[in-house]
Each structure stands twice: as C-alpha cells, then as structure tokens.
Design an enzyme around this catalytic site. Structure first.
Site, PDB file in Angstrom:
ATOM      1  N   GLU A 287      -7.245  11.602  -5.193  1.00 48.68           N
ATOM      2  CA  GLU A 287      -7.723  12.504  -4.147  1.00 48.68           C
ATOM      3  C   GLU A 287      -7.943  13.922  -4.678  1.00 48.68           C
ATOM      4  O   GLU A 287      -8.763  14.664  -4.149  1.00 48.68           O
ATOM      5  CB  GLU A 287      -6.718  12.549  -2.975  1.00 48.68           C
ATOM      6  N   HIS A 308       0.301 -10.680 -17.982  1.00 46.28           N
ATOM      7  CA  HIS A 308      -0.133 -12.072 -17.829  1.00 46.28           C
ATOM      8  C   HIS A 308      -1.300 -12.183 -16.858  1.00 46.28           C
ATOM      9  O   HIS A 308      -1.618 -13.261 -16.383  1.00 46.28           O
ATOM     10  CB  HIS A 308       1.058 -12.926 -17.386  1.00 46.28           C
ATOM     11  N   LYS A 422     -13.661   8.148   8.468  1.00 48.50           N
ATOM     12  CA  LYS A 422     -13.095   8.487   9.782  1.00 48.50           C
ATOM     13  C   LYS A 422     -14.201   8.638  10.813  1.00 48.50           C
ATOM     14  O   LYS A 422     -14.103   8.147  11.929  1.00 48.50           O
ATOM     15  CB  LYS A 422     -12.309   9.811   9.710  1.00 48.50           C
TER      16      LYS A 422
HETATM   17  O1  PA5 Z   1      -3.077  14.354   0.634  1.00 45.92           O
HETATM   18  C1  PA5 Z   1      -3.568  14.438   1.739  1.00 45.92           C
HETATM   19  O2  PA5 Z   1      -3.832  15.553   2.228  1.00 45.92           O
HETATM   20  C2  PA5 Z   1      -3.838  13.230   2.595  1.00 45.92           C
HETATM   21  O3  PA5 Z   1      -3.571  12.059   1.910  1.00 45.92           O
HETATM   22  C3  PA5 Z   1      -2.974  13.254   3.847  1.00 45.92           C
HETATM   23  O4  PA5 Z   1      -1.629  13.317   3.478  1.00 45.92           O
HETATM   24  C4  PA5 Z   1      -3.216  12.042   4.718  1.00 45.92           C
HETATM   25  O5  PA5 Z   1      -4.564  11.937   5.047  1.00 45.92           O
HETATM   26  C5  PA5 Z   1      -2.391  12.118   6.006  1.00 45.92           C
HETATM   27  O6  PA5 Z   1      -2.699  13.277   6.717  1.00 45.92           O
HETATM   28  P1  PA5 Z   1      -1.787  13.807   7.889  1.00 45.92           P
HETATM   29  O7  PA5 Z   1      -0.451  14.139   7.343  1.00 45.92           O
HETATM   30  O8  PA5 Z   1      -2.513  15.004   8.412  1.00 45.92           O
HETATM   31  O9  PA5 Z   1      -1.691  12.708   8.933  1.00 45.92           O
END
Ligand code: PA5
Length: 445
Positions: A287, A308, A422
């Site tokens: 990310e 394996h 989303k």
């Molecule tokens: O690293 C990030 O920002 C994302 O992976 C969020 O943690 C994830 O989308 C969850 O978001 P939230 O805590 O707002 O529900």
C-alpha cells in the site's frame, strides 16, 4: 537489534551502482527524518516508541482487568487492513502454536472479524460467541469502512441481546478518530470507552498505537516488551550511516527493482509464528509503494512448507524476484532428535541434533540454491521470536518502508487506489448518494 545482510545480492549487482542507491537512500532518510517529504502529515509513527506514555498501556490494561473480572474469554477484534494486521501478527507470533487445542485459560482468546465479507465467517463467529463470554474491540480510523461496520453491527446486536444494553456498553471498546466518523458518533451515543487513532498515523503504521496495543494487551501479550524492542530500533535507525539496516535494505531493494528488473520481493520465513508478519509486511509495502505505475510487488512464502510448492517456481521460473529471508537466530524451545536402534527411517545421522539446526540448514541450503538459480538473497535477522524482537521488526520495517518509498519517489502514506473498488461496491450495493454510479455500473453488467 534487527540486522540486514545483503551479501547474497553481491553476485547480481554492480558495486558502484549499489553505492549510487545508498546515496539515494541516504537522501530519502534525510527527507523522512526532516519530515519534509510527501505525506509528511502522517509521520506520527516515527516517535511512537519513545513518546508513547506509560499511561496508555495502563489504560489498555485497565480494560483487560475489567473484562477479566467479567470472566470474558473471547475478544472479537473488528477491523481491516492496518486496523487488523498488526494485532493479528502479534497474536500469531506470540501465541503458543497450539493455544486453541490446549485451551489455555490464562487470557481471553482474541479472534478477528471485519476483514472479510464472508457470510459463513460471520455465522460461524456467532456459533463461537454462543459458547463463550464475549467482549469486542471495534477499530476503524475513518469510522466508515464497510467490512468492519457490517461485522460490528452483527456482533454489537449479539452482545446487546446476550448481556443487555448496559453491560454491552462495558464490553465494547472503540478505537477511532478523535472527532469524526460514524463509529465516533455511535460510540459517543452508546457510551463506549474509546481510544484515539492519532491523526498523524496511517492505518498500516498504527500497530504501536491503541489499534495494535489494545488487542495485544487484552490477549495477555507483553506490549511493554514490544515497545521496548521498537524503541531500540527507533534509536538505532536514527543514526545516518551507510550501515544503517534501513538504508541497506532500502538501497538494495530499489537497486534490484530499478536496475535489474526484479519486480517481486518475496519475504521468506521459516517459522509458522511469522506467517502473519509477512501479511502485515505485504500490506505495509504494497500500500505504501504500489502507486503511480511503480512499485515492487510484495509476496511471501512460509518455508519449509512452500519449498514443496512455490520452491519450484522460485528455483526455475521467470527470474523476476528477489528474496528477503527473515532469519531467526535461536529457538525459544528445545527438541532434540532421538536415535533409533533399527534406523528404519535412516535418520540416525541426525540423532542428537536440534530440530532448529535442521531448519537452519534447510534455510541455508535454500539460500544457496536460490542464489545459484538467479534469485538475489537478502537476510533480515533477529535473535528470537519474542515480543521485544517483534517490536524491533515492526519499527524496522516501518522506518525502512518510509526510506524505501522516498527512494522510489512515491508518497508512502497515501492509498488513493483503494477507493476504486469501494466506489464500485457502493454503486452495486445501491448506497444512497451513489445513484448515478449505480446506473453506470449496471449498464456495464
Ligand atoms: O493502511 C491503511 O490506511 C488502510 O489499510 C486502513 O487501515 C484500512 O483501509 C482500514 O481503514 P479504517 O481504519 O479507516 O477502517
């Protein structure tokens, strides 16, 4: 402290080029330390180990003690992405491998929900809740993420129906933004205890905030030791030097990617307790770096099992990858292989040897084989699997991620690409406000 060894890459890269990338990583280090790079309003994680007040851990322990007094034996931790993977990683790394089967009762079991939309999963979670004394931690920084919101609605209703509204308010704790979001509003209205996700800490960098801390503490794990390990790493990695492990790691992975076409990094581990370390790491690097049309694809294998299966591809498939092996120097337990008079299994040559020795030889043999097969090898090593070393690994990988992403030239702290699915999901679910998008996406079906 975490050590990084890149000698398994030396045969693949030009020494002068490596120095060039060390220079780039040192510049990226300066940017990260000065806080003047892209996304610099999300640098709160840098000093969490040194600045987390003792009172925050104590506050989490107070929740643990309150739930223990109620006889809680199951904590459902609801969250996704960065609001889930750090705690899951710690619980897996620090639990007995067979904790469930041994049914040890020294602390509540922590299970996770809100990280998928599987109906079976939630139905089966309810089966489990029905047999246990339940509390819940709901975690969402934005307070609006669909997966945890769906799971929380179901778990909340179960807890209220089972224990009554008043007791439910003591069995539910929310971790969210200080001021905004649906979860904040709901928590205020229902009178839940809340912990804050700091504004300047993004989800995947939040394991040392209450996001990771509360599930870790209520699960009976040593958060103070995790913070101590992270603090050691914070101090060690603050030193600007060509030998700084974060600089070495960031320089080598960027060099392999940019100059030698190694587009995939495989995190390799030889201890089942670190399976979720790899999941947490994949989110952190995927990310943070995968954007603007660039980025190293983070993958993982769990050896020796995956030798394996994926071992064949890594040895002889397309040469697009390098490996980063998480090396654990010593086992915390001892199992010695016995001798057998008949030796029908022909294993007497191992009699008297520790299983860990075999694991290390499998690791070394694989490193050499993969190097011979054209896969550059890095090693990230820690002394053992415990809370202190896990804390050091958390901080090391976070800091190195910041340095590496700046070396690559991207903002490590945003994730604009996550919005695309989303938007489509909301359109397909006919969420109010998405009417036009609903029409448009339905026309494509
Ligand atoms: O690293 C990030 O920002 C994302 O992976 C969020 O943690 C994830 O989308 C969850 O978001 P939230 O805590 O707002 O529900």
């Amino acid at each position: 402290m975490v050590k990084v060894d890149v000698k398994g890459c030396c045969g693949f890269v030009d020494g002068a080029k490596y120095q060039e990338y060390v220079g780039k990583a040192l510049q990226a280090f300066d940017t990260l330390v000065a806080g003047n790079g892209a996304g610099n309003d999300f640098l709160g994680w840098k000093h969490l180990p040194s600045e987390t007040p003792e009172s925050l851990v104590a506050e989490c322990e107070a929740v643990r003690d309150c739930w223990n007094a109620k006889g809680v034996d199951l904590v459902v931790a609801i969250g996704i992405g960065g609001s889930y993977l750090g705690a899951k990683c710690a619980v897996e790394a620090l639990s007995h491998n067979f904790a469930k089967q041994l049914a040890r009762k020294d602390a509540p079991e922590v299970v996770f929900a809100g990280n998928n939309l599987s109906e079976e999963y939630l139905a089966e979670l309810m089966d489990l809740c029905a047999e246990r004394n339940v509390a819940c931690i709901v975690i969402s920084k934005s307070g609006t993420t669909t997966e945890p919101a769906v799971a929380f609605r179901i778990v909340k209703q179960y807890i209220e129906d089972t224990y009554g509204k008043k007791d439910a308010a003591e069995r539910i704790v929310a971790i969210t933004d200080a001021k905004k979001g649906a979860l904040k509003t709901l928590s205020t209205q229902e009178g839940y205890k809340t912990f804050v996700v700091p504004d300047n800490v993004g989800g995947r960098f939040s394991v040392l905030t209450p996001v990771g801390m509360l599930p870790i503490v209520v699960g009976g794990f040593d958060m103070r030791a995790i913070l101590a390990g992270a603090l050691e790493a914070e101090k060690a990695l603050a030193v600007k030097s060509e030998e700084n492990p974060a600089i070495v790691y960031a320089a080598m992975r960027n060099l392999l990617y940019k100059e030698y076409g190694k587009k995939v990094e495989i995190l390799v581990n030889y201890n089942p307790k670190f399976t979720y370390l790899a999941e947490w790491w994949k989110q952190l690097y995927g990310e943070s770096e995968g954007k603007d049309g660039v980025g190293i694809f983070p993958a993982s294998v769990n050896n020796t099992a995956d030798l394996h299966s994926m071992g064949q591809f890594i040895q002889e498939g397309d040469r697009v990858m390098f490996e980063t092996v998480v090396h654990v120097e010593k086992s915390t337990r001892s199992v010695v292989i016995g001798s057998d008079e008949q030796n029908l299994d022909q294993l007497n040559y191992l009699a008297g040897k520790h299983v860990e020795h075999c694991n290390h030889m499998a690791e070394l043999g694989t490193v050499i084989a993969h190097e011979d097969g054209g896969v550059p090898q890095m090693q990230v090593s820690v002394e053992k699997v415990d809370a202190f070393n896990l804390g050091s690994l958390f901080y090391f990988f976070e800091f190195a991620c910041g340095v590496s992403a700046y070396t690559l030239g991207v903002n490590p702290f945003n994730q604009p690409g996550v919005e695309a699915y989303k938007k489509n999901m909301f359109a397909l679910l006919e969420k109010p406000g998405y009417e036009e998008a609903t029409k448009a996406i339905k026309a494509r079906l």
